[in-house]
Design a protein around this motif. Structure first.
Motif, short mmCIF file in Angstrom:
data_model
loop_
_atom_site.label_atom_id
_atom_site.label_comp_id
_atom_site.label_asym_id
_atom_site.label_seq_id
_atom_site.Cartn_x
_atom_site.Cartn_y
_atom_site.Cartn_z
N UNK A 1 -32.78 17.12 -27.34
CA UNK A 1 -33.61 18.11 -26.65
C UNK A 1 -35.03 18.17 -27.21
N UNK A 2 -35.44 19.32 -27.73
CA UNK A 2 -36.77 19.51 -28.32
C UNK A 2 -37.12 18.45 -29.35
N UNK A 3 -36.13 17.98 -30.11
CA UNK A 3 -36.39 17.07 -31.23
C UNK A 3 -36.93 15.72 -30.78
N UNK A 4 -36.85 15.44 -29.48
CA UNK A 4 -37.41 14.18 -29.01
C UNK A 4 -38.89 14.04 -29.31
N UNK B 1 -34.50 4.75 -31.89
CA UNK B 1 -34.60 6.17 -31.59
C UNK B 1 -33.78 6.45 -30.34
N UNK B 2 -32.80 7.34 -30.48
CA UNK B 2 -31.91 7.68 -29.37
C UNK B 2 -32.24 9.10 -28.91
N UNK B 3 -32.68 9.21 -27.67
CA UNK B 3 -32.95 10.51 -27.07
C UNK B 3 -31.67 11.04 -26.43
N UNK B 4 -31.17 12.15 -26.94
CA UNK B 4 -29.97 12.77 -26.36
C UNK B 4 -30.42 13.93 -25.48
N UNK C 1 -28.56 10.17 -20.94
CA UNK C 1 -28.86 11.08 -19.85
C UNK C 1 -27.61 11.89 -19.52
N UNK C 2 -27.71 13.19 -19.63
CA UNK C 2 -26.56 14.07 -19.39
C UNK C 2 -26.68 14.66 -17.99
N UNK C 3 -25.86 14.16 -17.07
CA UNK C 3 -26.03 14.49 -15.65
C UNK C 3 -25.55 15.89 -15.28
N UNK C 4 -24.83 16.57 -16.19
CA UNK C 4 -24.39 17.94 -15.94
C UNK C 4 -25.20 18.95 -16.75
N UNK C 5 -26.34 18.50 -17.25
CA UNK C 5 -27.20 19.36 -18.08
C UNK C 5 -27.80 20.47 -17.23
N UNK C 6 -27.71 21.70 -17.71
CA UNK C 6 -28.28 22.85 -17.01
C UNK C 6 -29.52 23.40 -17.73
N UNK C 7 -29.96 22.72 -18.78
CA UNK C 7 -31.14 23.15 -19.53
C UNK C 7 -32.35 22.27 -19.23
N UNK C 8 -32.18 20.96 -19.37
CA UNK C 8 -33.22 20.00 -18.97
C UNK C 8 -32.70 19.28 -17.73
N UNK C 9 -33.29 19.52 -16.56
CA UNK C 9 -32.75 18.96 -15.32
C UNK C 9 -32.58 17.44 -15.40
N UNK C 10 -31.43 16.94 -14.92
CA UNK C 10 -31.20 15.49 -14.97
C UNK C 10 -32.29 14.68 -14.29
N UNK C 11 -32.91 15.20 -13.22
CA UNK C 11 -33.97 14.43 -12.57
C UNK C 11 -35.15 14.20 -13.51
N UNK C 12 -35.42 15.19 -14.38
CA UNK C 12 -36.51 15.03 -15.34
C UNK C 12 -36.10 14.10 -16.48
N UNK C 13 -34.83 14.15 -16.85
CA UNK C 13 -34.36 13.18 -17.84
C UNK C 13 -34.51 11.76 -17.29
N UNK C 14 -34.18 11.56 -16.01
CA UNK C 14 -34.33 10.23 -15.42
C UNK C 14 -35.78 9.79 -15.43
N UNK C 15 -36.67 10.71 -15.13
CA UNK C 15 -38.11 10.38 -15.14
C UNK C 15 -38.56 9.96 -16.54
N UNK D 1 -28.13 5.41 -20.83
CA UNK D 1 -26.69 5.63 -20.74
C UNK D 1 -26.45 6.99 -20.10
N UNK D 2 -25.98 7.00 -18.87
CA UNK D 2 -25.74 8.27 -18.17
C UNK D 2 -24.28 8.68 -18.33
N UNK D 3 -24.09 9.94 -18.68
CA UNK D 3 -22.75 10.49 -18.84
C UNK D 3 -22.67 11.86 -18.16
#
Length: 236
Positions: free
Chosen positions: A72-75, A92-95, A185-199, A210-212
């Motif tokens: 999250x923020x730590x990215x 570097x792995x962005x979770x 990429x966490x597709x059920x994330x309700x904090x950082x929208x998955x569409x923004x993670x994809x971007x 890696x989408x989960x």
């Protein structure tokens, strides 16, 4: 054997990796989880810290090269640390994390989102130094697929989040380009929208994305699966 450094997100601490650490050790890896300044057991006053303090804490925890996992923020500070010392970050792995470009901040990346799921839950302190997440809203934002016990465990440990480290932009020299990077990429994330993670993940090689079907907190909801994926990333 790989070395991992696990870096938590906003309001959290090293405690959030409680179940991931032993799972990674069981895979044969060495693991360190840190408290960023003013988080977890770290006593630094929130008013005393900025983004550079987060970056310095990450670098101080890298006496040897390691895979850095940033949630999250730590990215943002993890990217800053990797840019300053690319020889110390094997990957570097962005979770489900914010992946910045030069001049970006956590707050700026959040504001750039089309949706703002976190904004209604933010409770700013009167002194303007910190904010908290509304405890009535945090479970659905962060832990909706976690057990009742794990939700309680996390909610009891959340701390006020310093505002300045999130508002300050990161300066990148370009050295980050030499560091291999992955995105979970966490597709059920309700904090950082998955569409923004994809971007944010889009500039990375597709093989490193890696989408989960996970929430914002897979370290509590699916720690064994997360550890297994991190082990696979290390092996690659």
């Amino acid at each position: 054997m790989a070395r991992f450094l696990l870096v938590h997100g906003a309001s959290h601490g090293a405690w959030c990796w409680r179940d991931v650490v032993p799972a990674l050790i069981a895979h044969g890896h060495a693991v360190t989880a840190i408290d960023l300044p003013s988080h977890g057991a770290d006593p630094t006053p929130a008013a005393a810290i900025g983004l550079q303090d987060y970056i310095d804490a990450i670098l101080a925890a890298l006496p040897e090269p390691a895979l850095v996992v940033a949630h999250s923020m730590a990215g943002v500070p993890a990217t800053g640390a990797a840019d300053r010392a690319p020889d110390r970050v094997q990957r570097l792995v962005y979770l489900c994390a914010y992946r910045p470009e030069d001049g970006d901040s956590v707050a700026g990346l959040r504001r750039a989102q089309a949706e703002q799921p976190l904004l209604p839950a933010i409770r700013r302190a009167p002194d303007g130094v910190t904010f908290r997440f509304d405890p009535a809203m945090a479970p659905e934002l962060f832990y909706h697929d976690c057990s009742t016990a794990d939700r309680a465990y996390a909610l009891d440990r959340l701390v006020p989040q310093a505002i300045r480290p999130q508002a300050e932009p990161v300066t990148l020299t370009g050295a980050i380009a030499s560091v291999p990077r992955s995105y979970i990429l966490c597709s059920e994330d309700r904090a950082i929208p998955p569409r923004d993670q994809r971007r944010m993940a889009e500039p990375l090689p597709s093989s490193d994305v890696h989408e989960r079907p996970w929430s914002h907190s897979p370290f509590l909801a699916t720690p064994e699966a997360l550890a297994s994926l991190l082990a696979d990333i290390a092996a690659s």
